[in-house]
Design a protein around this motif. Structure first.
Motif, PDB file in Angstrom:
ATOM      1  N   GLY A 113      20.117   1.022  -0.586  1.00 58.13           N
ATOM      2  CA  GLY A 113      19.753   0.350   0.651  1.00 58.13           C
ATOM      3  C   GLY A 113      20.229  -1.091   0.633  1.00 58.13           C
ATOM      4  O   GLY A 113      21.257  -1.407   0.027  1.00 58.13           O
ATOM      5  N   GLU A 114      19.463  -1.964   1.268  1.00 60.11           N
ATOM      6  CA  GLU A 114      19.829  -3.371   1.335  1.00 60.11           C
ATOM      7  C   GLU A 114      18.574  -4.218   1.399  1.00 60.11           C
ATOM      8  O   GLU A 114      17.481  -3.720   1.696  1.00 60.11           O
ATOM      9  N   SER A 115      18.732  -5.504   1.113  1.00 60.08           N
ATOM     10  CA  SER A 115      17.594  -6.410   1.192  1.00 60.08           C
ATOM     11  C   SER A 115      17.325  -6.768   2.653  1.00 60.08           C
ATOM     12  O   SER A 115      18.199  -6.657   3.523  1.00 60.08           O
ATOM     13  N   LEU A 116      16.109  -7.226   2.912  1.00 56.48           N
ATOM     14  CA  LEU A 116      15.764  -7.686   4.257  1.00 56.48           C
ATOM     15  C   LEU A 116      16.659  -8.849   4.656  1.00 56.48           C
ATOM     16  O   LEU A 116      17.070  -8.962   5.818  1.00 56.48           O
ATOM     17  N   ARG A 117      16.989  -9.711   3.696  1.00 62.79           N
ATOM     18  CA  ARG A 117      17.889 -10.830   3.957  1.00 62.79           C
ATOM     19  C   ARG A 117      19.228 -10.349   4.486  1.00 62.79           C
ATOM     20  O   ARG A 117      19.740 -10.838   5.506  1.00 62.79           O
ATOM     21  N   ASP A 118      19.834  -9.348   3.806  1.00 68.85           N
ATOM     22  CA  ASP A 118      21.144  -8.854   4.218  1.00 68.85           C
ATOM     23  C   ASP A 118      21.058  -8.075   5.523  1.00 68.85           C
ATOM     24  O   ASP A 118      21.996  -8.095   6.330  1.00 68.85           O
ATOM     25  N   MET A 119      19.943  -7.378   5.736  1.00 70.92           N
ATOM     26  CA  MET A 119      19.775  -6.633   6.981  1.00 70.92           C
ATOM     27  C   MET A 119      19.810  -7.576   8.183  1.00 70.92           C
ATOM     28  O   MET A 119      20.496  -7.318   9.177  1.00 70.92           O
ATOM     29  N   LEU A 120      19.084  -8.692   8.085  1.00 71.44           N
ATOM     30  CA  LEU A 120      19.056  -9.632   9.203  1.00 71.44           C
ATOM     31  C   LEU A 120      20.376 -10.368   9.358  1.00 71.44           C
ATOM     32  O   LEU A 120      20.757 -10.735  10.478  1.00 71.44           O
ATOM     33  N   ALA A 121      21.068 -10.597   8.241  1.00 73.41           N
ATOM     34  CA  ALA A 121      22.377 -11.248   8.334  1.00 73.41           C
ATOM     35  C   ALA A 121      23.348 -10.392   9.141  1.00 73.41           C
ATOM     36  O   ALA A 121      24.209 -10.909   9.854  1.00 73.41           O
ATOM     37  N   ALA A 122      23.180  -9.066   9.049  1.00 68.27           N
ATOM     38  CA  ALA A 122      24.077  -8.155   9.758  1.00 68.27           C
ATOM     39  C   ALA A 122      23.587  -7.814  11.156  1.00 68.27           C
ATOM     40  O   ALA A 122      24.388  -7.667  12.081  1.00 68.27           O
ATOM     41  N   GLU A 123      22.258  -7.710  11.333  1.00 68.92           N
ATOM     42  CA  GLU A 123      21.723  -7.187  12.592  1.00 68.92           C
ATOM     43  C   GLU A 123      20.941  -8.209  13.409  1.00 68.92           C
ATOM     44  O   GLU A 123      20.638  -7.954  14.570  1.00 68.92           O
ATOM     45  N   GLY A 124      20.561  -9.324  12.823  1.00 68.13           N
ATOM     46  CA  GLY A 124      19.749 -10.293  13.534  1.00 68.13           C
ATOM     47  C   GLY A 124      18.270  -9.961  13.426  1.00 68.13           C
ATOM     48  O   GLY A 124      17.878  -8.982  12.779  1.00 68.13           O
ATOM     49  N   PRO A 125      17.402 -10.774  14.040  1.00 68.69           N
ATOM     50  CA  PRO A 125      15.945 -10.564  13.955  1.00 68.69           C
ATOM     51  C   PRO A 125      15.530  -9.164  14.401  1.00 68.69           C
ATOM     52  O   PRO A 125      16.173  -8.542  15.244  1.00 68.69           O
ATOM     53  N   LEU A 126      14.437  -8.690  13.821  1.00 68.57           N
ATOM     54  CA  LEU A 126      13.961  -7.341  14.097  1.00 68.57           C
ATOM     55  C   LEU A 126      12.987  -7.327  15.262  1.00 68.57           C
ATOM     56  O   LEU A 126      12.389  -8.351  15.600  1.00 68.57           O
ATOM     57  N   ASP A 127      12.804  -6.158  15.856  1.00 73.19           N
ATOM     58  CA  ASP A 127      11.796  -6.040  16.895  1.00 73.19           C
ATOM     59  C   ASP A 127      10.405  -6.125  16.246  1.00 73.19           C
ATOM     60  O   ASP A 127      10.257  -5.854  15.052  1.00 73.19           O
TER      61      ASP A 127
END
Length: 518
Positions: A113-127
């Motif tokens: 998977g990926e870290s929350l840091r990398d997820m937001l770097a790719a997708e932006g803030p979450l709902d």
């Protein structure tokens, strides 16, 4: 794919990276077991993170290395050893911690998977609903960590991993003397803030790879609702309260319960109906001066509400006086006394937190049906002695994993001394792939082959689903009925994994069995 992140640096890390010699190489085998496959990244303290292979068990692992070892690696190794004893689906499994003086390393579960840091770097803030679910999982993991007296010390978007199957996993505990339970809980607020905004609200020792929060002239972070639209007011208040040191931080279990309530509301899209905060703070007595600090608008709203209530009360009081001379022909309904500090007697008190039950050698025995050799009987005590180095080791069975098709399995019977409510069973084993289940009965018919056969006949298995092989070395069971009490509990193994020593056959070592109850 990131397996470790820019978690906060401890005091031992402030000097910066210390990777001066003995650098690992691709293909190198550590401790004659862990082969390094790929250098993934370095964390903020200079520790290298590698993807590796356990050549004995043939499973992927993450290897976190620090150069040099010795005293400089003490904090990292101690944190890993402590973390290995905490079993929770939202905590990464720790397999090994080794100090070779020239270097030290921790071997843990590899999370696809990926870290929350990398997820937001790719997708932006979450709902909001996704942000709540992640914070809920992290808080739940911390509840188990804190229940053991341990502090995690590294709750951070870089150490919060999101597996490809959706599981949220908190990794890489590395607390030092400056960390605390309160800082762990406030860091959950930071993770929630980051998930909602893409900014990190906490100050860090070293250079952070995360965008800093927007701040006012006093250095306070802007509320999520000021940064983006669509954040429910209640969630905004909860996040900012966790970050505000003037507001007492809840215990991790109370925060978990509150986020669970929000998580359920998010699934039903009923944020407007969640009501006020329901944290229950310990300590007794009234709120401290710092606890009472709130924003001026909230205070004005409260005062206005009191004025309205007073006016309504005055009107009803006048009517009551005018009607006092009229006879009362109706029976008066009884009024609940209510719980002190709560509006009525129907208000619910918070659910109790499960506590670890102290188990001793005289409370456990081996169950080995039917008419087993019973050679393992003196090893049952090792599963409750609190020492992960002492284990119950099964015999080696050739050809078939179901105990050579010679018997239905083996287990440890626990007599709690008296019936009590239970919440969880935790088992630490040497190898993944074993099949466990939990059973219960009314009594122990005797430490004998006949007694064991009677247990197999009379004890009932908890849970509706058929047992499945464990995916890790730590196994948890949560299927106890809340309105039922248990005294005799059997932790039973019906299928063995391949022996980890590479000599063939099937066997298992069990180092710890823990029960949690009320």
């Amino acid at each position: 794919m990131t397996q470790v992140g820019e978690g906060h640096e401890t005091a031992a890390d402030e000097a910066g990276p210390v990777m001066t010699f003995g650098a690992p190489t691709v293909g190198e085998i550590l401790a004659e077991r862990y082969q390094l496959e790929e250098h993934v990244n370095n964390d903020s303290a200079g520790r290298q993170v590698w993807r590796g292979i356990d050549v004995i068990l043939r499973r992927p692992v993450a290897v976190v290395l620090r150069h040099p070892g010795g005293d400089s690696a003490t904090e990292m190794l101690q944190a890993a050893v402590a973390a290995s004893r905490v079993i929770h689906p939202n905590l990464v499994g720790v397999y090994d911690a080794i100090d070779e003086e020239s270097r030290a390393y921790v071997v843990r579960e590899w999370v696809e998977g990926e870290s929350l840091r990398d997820m937001l770097a790719a997708e932006g803030p979450l709902d909001p609903s996704r942000a709540i679910a992640i914070a809920h999982a992290v808080a739940d993991a911390l509840t188990s960590v804190h229940a053991t007296g341990m502090v995690h010390g590294n709750v951070h978007p870089g150490s919060t991993l999101i597996a490809d199957d959706g599981r949220v996993v908190l990794a890489d505990a590395r607390a030092d003397a400056s960390d605390s339970v309160e800082l762990d809980v406030r860091a959950v607020g930071g993770v929630l803030y980051f998930a909602l905004t893409g900014h990190w609200p906490h100050n860090e020792v070293g250079n952070s790879a995360l965008p800093d929060a927007n701040r006012d002239s006093a250095g306070n972070p802007a509320a999520p609702r000021q940064i983006r639209a669509g954040v429910p007011a209640y969630l905004d208040d909860l996040t900012m309260d966790l970050l505000d040191r003037r507001v007492a931080a809840p215990a991790a279990d109370a925060l978990t319960a509150e986020l669970g309530r929000l998580d359920a509301a998010a699934e039903d899209e009923e944020f407007d109906d969640v009501g006020p905060l329901r944290f229950v703070q310990g300590g007794g007595g009234g709120a401290s001066a710092t606890d009472q600090i709130r924003s001026a608008p909230k205070i004005l709203i409260g005062v206005g509400a009191l004025v309205v209530i007073a006016i309504i009360g005055l009107v009803f009081g006048i009517r009551a006086i005018s009607n006092s001379t009229k006879p009362n022909t109706q029976a008066t309904a009884p009024v609940d006394a209510g719980v002190q500090g709560q509006p009525d007697g129907n208000a619910q008190t918070p659910a109790p937190t499960p506590e670890k039950i102290a188990l001793t050698a005289d409370m456990v025995r081996m169950v080995d049906p039917p008419k087993g050799d019973r050679d393992d009987g003196d090893q049952a005590k090792f599963t409750v002695d609190g020492d992960p180095e002492t284990v119950w080791e099964t015999s080696r069975y050739e050809n078939r994993s179901n105990f050579g098709n010679l018997k239905p399995g083996m287990g440890v019977l626990i007599n709690l001394g008296s019936p009590r409510s239970l919440a969880e069973v935790r088992v630490a084993a040497s190898t993944p792939g074993a099949t466990f289940d939990v059973r219960y009965g009314a009594n122990d018919p005797g430490d004998s082959s006949d007694g064991d056969e009677k247990i197999m006949k009379d004890f009932k298995r908890l849970g509706d689903e058929a047992p499945e092989p464990s995916t890790g070395t730590n196994w948890n069971f949560f299927g106890f009925e809340p309105d039922q009490k248990y005294q005799y509990v059997l932790v039973f193994i019906s299928d063995l994994p391949e022996a980890e020593d590479g000599r063939g056959g099937f066997k298992l070592s069990v180092s710890e069995i823990e029960l949690y109850g009320y």
